[in-house]
Design a protein around this motif. Structure first.
Motif, mmCIF file in Angstrom:
data_model
loop_
_atom_site.group_PDB
_atom_site.id
_atom_site.type_symbol
_atom_site.label_atom_id
_atom_site.label_comp_id
_atom_site.label_asym_id
_atom_site.label_seq_id
_atom_site.Cartn_x
_atom_site.Cartn_y
_atom_site.Cartn_z
ATOM 1 N N ILE A 1 0.872 -1.177 0.000
ATOM 2 C CA ILE A 1 0.000 0.000 0.000
ATOM 3 C C ILE A 1 0.903 1.219 0.000
ATOM 4 C CG2 ILE A 1 -1.759 1.275 1.271
ATOM 5 C CD1 ILE A 1 -2.633 -1.443 2.437
ATOM 6 N N PRO A 2 0.796 2.059 -1.030
ATOM 7 C CA PRO A 2 1.694 3.217 -1.103
ATOM 8 C C PRO A 2 1.374 4.239 -0.018
ATOM 9 C CG PRO A 2 0.087 3.295 -2.871
ATOM 10 C CD PRO A 2 -0.106 1.991 -2.163
ATOM 11 N N GLU A 3 2.405 4.886 0.452
ATOM 12 C CA GLU A 3 2.247 5.932 1.457
ATOM 13 C C GLU A 3 1.623 7.166 0.817
ATOM 14 O OE1 GLU A 3 3.011 5.885 4.773
ATOM 15 O OE2 GLU A 3 3.413 3.744 4.526
ATOM 16 N N LYS A 4 0.980 7.975 1.638
ATOM 17 C CA LYS A 4 0.388 9.210 1.144
ATOM 18 C C LYS A 4 1.512 10.179 0.770
ATOM 19 C CE LYS A 4 -2.604 13.001 2.437
ATOM 20 N NZ LYS A 4 -3.277 13.690 3.521
ATOM 21 N N ILE A 5 1.375 10.727 -0.408
ATOM 22 C CA ILE A 5 2.397 11.662 -0.867
ATOM 23 C C ILE A 5 2.168 13.000 -0.185
ATOM 24 C CG2 ILE A 5 3.328 12.860 -2.873
ATOM 25 C CD1 ILE A 5 2.327 10.477 -4.560
ATOM 26 N N ASN A 6 3.187 13.469 0.512
ATOM 27 C CA ASN A 6 3.067 14.756 1.195
ATOM 28 C C ASN A 6 3.111 15.886 0.176
ATOM 29 O OD1 ASN A 6 2.993 13.506 3.673
ATOM 30 N ND2 ASN A 6 5.206 13.620 3.947
ATOM 31 N N GLU A 7 2.409 16.960 0.510
ATOM 32 C CA GLU A 7 2.421 18.119 -0.372
ATOM 33 C C GLU A 7 3.809 18.748 -0.370
ATOM 34 O OE1 GLU A 7 -0.574 20.964 0.484
ATOM 35 O OE2 GLU A 7 -2.184 19.505 0.379
ATOM 36 N N TRP A 8 4.118 19.368 -1.479
ATOM 37 C CA TRP A 8 5.395 20.043 -1.587
ATOM 38 C C TRP A 8 5.397 21.269 -0.687
ATOM 39 C CZ3 TRP A 8 6.736 24.996 -3.071
ATOM 40 C CH2 TRP A 8 8.099 25.223 -3.271
ATOM 41 N N ALA A 9 6.460 21.460 0.020
ATOM 42 C CA ALA A 9 6.620 22.648 0.852
ATOM 43 C C ALA A 9 7.998 23.231 0.567
ATOM 44 C CB ALA A 9 6.499 22.285 2.330
ATOM 45 N N PRO A 10 8.099 24.517 0.559
ATOM 46 C CA PRO A 10 9.411 25.112 0.267
ATOM 47 C C PRO A 10 10.399 24.824 1.385
ATOM 48 C CG PRO A 10 7.862 26.804 0.955
ATOM 49 C CD PRO A 10 7.079 25.530 0.812
ATOM 50 N N ARG A 11 11.647 24.845 1.027
ATOM 51 C CA ARG A 11 12.708 24.615 2.001
ATOM 52 C C ARG A 11 12.731 25.794 2.970
ATOM 53 N NH1 ARG A 11 18.278 23.536 -0.746
ATOM 54 N NH2 ARG A 11 18.192 25.776 -1.003
ATOM 55 N N PRO A 12 12.815 25.524 4.250
ATOM 56 C CA PRO A 12 12.820 26.659 5.189
ATOM 57 C C PRO A 12 14.060 27.525 4.988
ATOM 58 C CG PRO A 12 13.323 24.608 6.325
ATOM 59 C CD PRO A 12 12.939 24.244 4.928
ATOM 60 N N PRO A 13 13.959 28.809 5.290
ATOM 61 C CA PRO A 13 15.115 29.683 5.103
ATOM 62 C C PRO A 13 16.251 29.279 6.049
ATOM 63 C CG PRO A 13 13.362 30.838 6.250
ATOM 64 C CD PRO A 13 12.804 29.520 5.822
ATOM 65 N N PRO A 14 17.481 29.487 5.628
ATOM 66 C CA PRO A 14 18.610 29.087 6.472
ATOM 67 C C PRO A 14 18.676 29.941 7.743
ATOM 68 C CG PRO A 14 19.391 30.313 4.575
ATOM 69 C CD PRO A 14 17.917 30.102 4.385
ATOM 70 N N GLU A 15 19.212 29.332 8.797
ATOM 71 C CA GLU A 15 19.332 30.045 10.069
ATOM 72 C C GLU A 15 20.427 31.114 9.997
ATOM 73 O OE1 GLU A 15 18.363 28.730 13.533
ATOM 74 O OE2 GLU A 15 16.870 27.367 12.730
ATOM 75 N N PHE A 16 21.494 30.764 9.291
ATOM 76 C CA PHE A 16 22.608 31.696 9.198
ATOM 77 C C PHE A 16 23.028 31.804 7.739
ATOM 78 C CE2 PHE A 16 27.169 32.655 9.209
ATOM 79 C CZ PHE A 16 27.166 33.808 9.973
ATOM 80 N N VAL A 17 23.010 33.000 7.197
ATOM 81 C CA VAL A 17 23.382 33.213 5.802
ATOM 82 C C VAL A 17 24.857 33.576 5.764
ATOM 83 C CG1 VAL A 17 22.904 34.517 3.710
ATOM 84 C CG2 VAL A 17 21.052 34.005 5.298
ATOM 85 N N ARG A 18 25.646 32.766 5.054
ATOM 86 C CA ARG A 18 27.090 32.976 5.046
ATOM 87 C C ARG A 18 27.525 33.988 3.989
ATOM 88 N NH1 ARG A 18 26.340 28.412 7.426
ATOM 89 N NH2 ARG A 18 27.863 27.284 8.647
ATOM 90 N N ASP A 19 26.974 33.872 2.809
ATOM 91 C CA ASP A 19 27.434 34.750 1.732
ATOM 92 C C ASP A 19 26.429 35.886 1.515
ATOM 93 O OD1 ASP A 19 25.774 32.690 1.035
ATOM 94 O OD2 ASP A 19 26.383 32.682 -1.067
ATOM 95 N N VAL A 20 26.517 36.855 2.382
ATOM 96 C CA VAL A 20 25.632 38.019 2.291
ATOM 97 C C VAL A 20 26.178 38.931 1.210
ATOM 98 C CG1 VAL A 20 24.693 39.987 3.537
ATOM 99 C CG2 VAL A 20 25.085 37.819 4.730
ATOM 100 N N MET A 21 25.288 39.407 0.352
ATOM 101 C CA MET A 21 25.728 40.305 -0.717
ATOM 102 C C MET A 21 25.912 41.702 -0.149
ATOM 103 S SD MET A 21 23.618 39.248 -4.042
ATOM 104 C CE MET A 21 22.450 37.969 -3.721
#
Length: 187
Positions: free
Chosen positions: A48-68
């Motif tokens: 029995i196939p598992e329920k396919i979860n809806e797509w959700a965007p990747r959460p924003p990073p906690e720390f941004v290393r390469d700030v413009m």
């Protein structure tokens, strides 16, 4: 070497019975064939196939290393980094808008469902009341009819009773009938 060759010999597999080739003509027939195949061996587990979860965007990073920075000396590769960040942010905003719209639609649906349930209950109560009213009306009419027919039944039963008691003596029967009429007029 001879011992390893002898141990690797397997017993022959049992031959499967040949099955006729059936090409389903519609979806119902295809489903029927699948069910028949599943029910041939009920002990076998069914995937029995598992329920396919809806797509959700990747959460924003906690720390941004390469700030413009705001300097004008950006390299040629920075544009692509900026473009990917912008695309990801637009996807996130679109996702949030879609989720808000979905929640709004769900809330409207639940509200409409509740409203329909209330109106259905009101209609049911109204019809129940009408049925009860008709039932009471029929019962009262039946009682009134019985009350109306009681004196007639009493008179006919009196005449029948006196006729059966008299065994064909007509003069006494007429006397009993007259007495009955006199009694009814007094009352």
């Amino acid at each position: 070497m001879a011992s390893s060759a002898a141990s690797s010999v397997r017993a022959p597999r049992p031959k499967k019975e040949p099955q006729p080739l059936v090409i389903p003509k519609n979806a119902a027939e295809e489903q029927r064939l699948k069910l028949e195949r599943l029910m041939k061996n009920p002990d076998k587990t069914v995937p029995i196939p598992e329920k396919i979860n809806e797509w959700a965007p990747r959460p924003p990073p906690e720390f941004v290393r390469d700030v413009m920075g705001s300097s004008a000396g950006a390299g040629s590769g920075e544009f692509h980094v900026y473009r990917h960040l912008r695309r990801r942010e637009y996807q996130r905003q679109d996702f949030m808008d879609a989720m808000a719209e979905k929640q709004k639609m769900d809330a409207e649906f639940q509200e409409r469902l509740q409203r329909n349930k209330v109106t259905a209950e009101e209609q049911t109560a109204k019809r129940r009341k009408k049925r009860q009213k008709l039932k009471e009306k029929k019962l009262l009419a039946k009682k009134a009819k019985q009350e109306q027919q009681k004196p007639k039944e009493g008179f006919s039963s009196f005449i029948q009773g006196s006729a059966s008691c008299l065994d064909g003596l007509g003069n006494i029967f007429l006397l009993d009938q007259r007495l009955w009429l006199i009694l009814c007029s007094i009352i």
